[in-house]
Design an enzyme around this catalytic site. Sequence first.
Site, PDB file in Angstrom:
ATOM      1  N   SER A 293       0.826  -1.216   0.000  1.00 57.45           N
ATOM      2  CA  SER A 293       0.000   0.000   0.000  1.00 57.45           C
ATOM      3  C   SER A 293       0.854   1.257   0.000  1.00 57.45           C
ATOM      4  O   SER A 293       2.011   1.233   0.400  1.00 57.45           O
ATOM      5  CB  SER A 293      -0.901   0.029   1.236  1.00 57.45           C
ATOM      6  OG  SER A 293      -1.579  -1.178   1.392  1.00 57.45           O
TER       7      SER A 293
HETATM    8  N1  SAH Z   1       0.398  -5.099   4.136  1.00 59.51           N
HETATM    9  C1  SAH Z   1       1.006  -5.611   2.943  1.00 59.51           C
HETATM   10  C2  SAH Z   1       0.105  -5.387   1.760  1.00 59.51           C
HETATM   11  C3  SAH Z   1      -0.130  -6.665   1.064  1.00 59.51           C
HETATM   12  S1  SAH Z   1      -1.367  -6.629  -0.176  1.00 59.51           S
HETATM   13  C4  SAH Z   1       2.399  -5.023   2.740  1.00 59.51           C
HETATM   14  O1  SAH Z   1       2.820  -4.167   3.499  1.00 59.51           O
HETATM   15  O2  SAH Z   1       3.071  -5.482   1.826  1.00 59.51           O
HETATM   16  C5  SAH Z   1      -2.597  -7.627   0.548  1.00 59.51           C
HETATM   17  C6  SAH Z   1      -2.231  -9.049   0.854  1.00 59.51           C
HETATM   18  O3  SAH Z   1      -3.378  -9.694   1.367  1.00 59.51           O
HETATM   19  C7  SAH Z   1      -1.781  -9.876  -0.335  1.00 59.51           C
HETATM   20  O4  SAH Z   1      -0.495 -10.360  -0.103  1.00 59.51           O
HETATM   21  C8  SAH Z   1      -2.797 -11.006  -0.404  1.00 59.51           C
HETATM   22  O5  SAH Z   1      -2.251 -12.247  -0.774  1.00 59.51           O
HETATM   23  C9  SAH Z   1      -3.279 -11.046   1.026  1.00 59.51           C
HETATM   24  N2  SAH Z   1      -4.578 -11.701   1.239  1.00 59.51           N
HETATM   25  C10 SAH Z   1      -5.708 -11.641   0.490  1.00 59.51           C
HETATM   26  N3  SAH Z   1      -6.670 -12.411   1.045  1.00 59.51           N
HETATM   27  C11 SAH Z   1      -6.129 -12.965   2.167  1.00 59.51           C
HETATM   28  C12 SAH Z   1      -6.610 -13.861   3.159  1.00 59.51           C
HETATM   29  N4  SAH Z   1      -7.847 -14.377   3.138  1.00 59.51           N
HETATM   30  N5  SAH Z   1      -5.778 -14.212   4.156  1.00 59.51           N
HETATM   31  C13 SAH Z   1      -4.512 -13.745   4.224  1.00 59.51           C
HETATM   32  N6  SAH Z   1      -3.996 -12.901   3.309  1.00 59.51           N
HETATM   33  C14 SAH Z   1      -4.793 -12.519   2.292  1.00 59.51           C
END
Ligand code: SAH
Length: 281
Positions: free
Chosen positions: A119
């Site tokens: 993000s």
């Molecule tokens: N906070 C992260 C942003 C990652 S983007 C950072 O700093 O990099 C959002 C993430 O949520 C993705 O990696 C995706 O795989 C994950 N995601 C989506 N659905 C999910 C679920 N049900 N359980 C765990 N992770 C999930």
Amino acid sequence: MNQGRDKPRRFPLPLDKLQASPARDARAPAVSRELLRPQLHLQQAAKDAARQTPPSGLGLDSAGVRLRMVQRLRAEGLQDERVLDALSRVPRHEFVDSALAIQAYEDTSLPIGHEQTISKPSVVGRMIALLMAGASASQSGHLGRVLEIGTGCGYQAAVLALLGRRLSSIERLLPLHEKARSNLAGLRLSGVRLVYGDGRLGDPAMAPFDSIIAAAGGDDIPPAWLAQLAPGGRLVAPMQAPSGRGQVLVVIDHVQGLQGSQFVRSLQEAVLFVPLKSGVM
Ligand code: SAH
């Protein structure tokens, strides 16, 4: 081809021919004085190269570049100094592909592979500031026990770890879970538990949580998150907007009053997050 190899060399002139005496130098027109100082061009080239050096440590000054990012976020309205301080301490460029490191301190989301994104710093800051304004966190001055859904590359997890007492962070994609593990290893943060699993189920083993934050948005808030939110705790997550068009940031407070537990929900601004999916891969 080597035409004229045996002719006397006229250009470039050998350096000894360029060493003009001060008297001749003074008489020469400005342009040739310039030509007589080839080191000037070398100096200019060095300056140009320095300007193109990635703005951080990346080279030597990643703390300085981060500080400027934080100053911009403050100027744009992010007021919580504890959040700004945490953002100034986490080396975001170390969480993204080295080809993207030069953009790490711009306010932009960046790809982290597997169709996922890290993000924008302003969104990370905004969401964590909302958490800090919840009842428990306002009272204690920290995020307490934190649950993060969507570890991704681990950047936001590092920021959360600095502001909480302990963190469970869940990721459903194994390569990202492993990437986050290696990204976070060098930072020597304490109290961080990385879980490979479906974050919609929360982390029952470590519940309840004072702060819950999701980096992926679904149709609604999974019931397990509410069940694992401690009284006084706050949840911040993207969710499909009630209109059905786009996503909106949702804040849910677990309020305990005379009539028992209540979950008080408020909708904030429109946002754009990757989808919250089920199962693991
Ligand atoms: N906070 C992260 C942003 C990652 S983007 C950072 O700093 O990099 C959002 C993430 O949520 C993705 O990696 C995706 O795989 C994950 N995601 C989506 N659905 C999910 C679920 N049900 N359980 C765990 N992770 C999930």
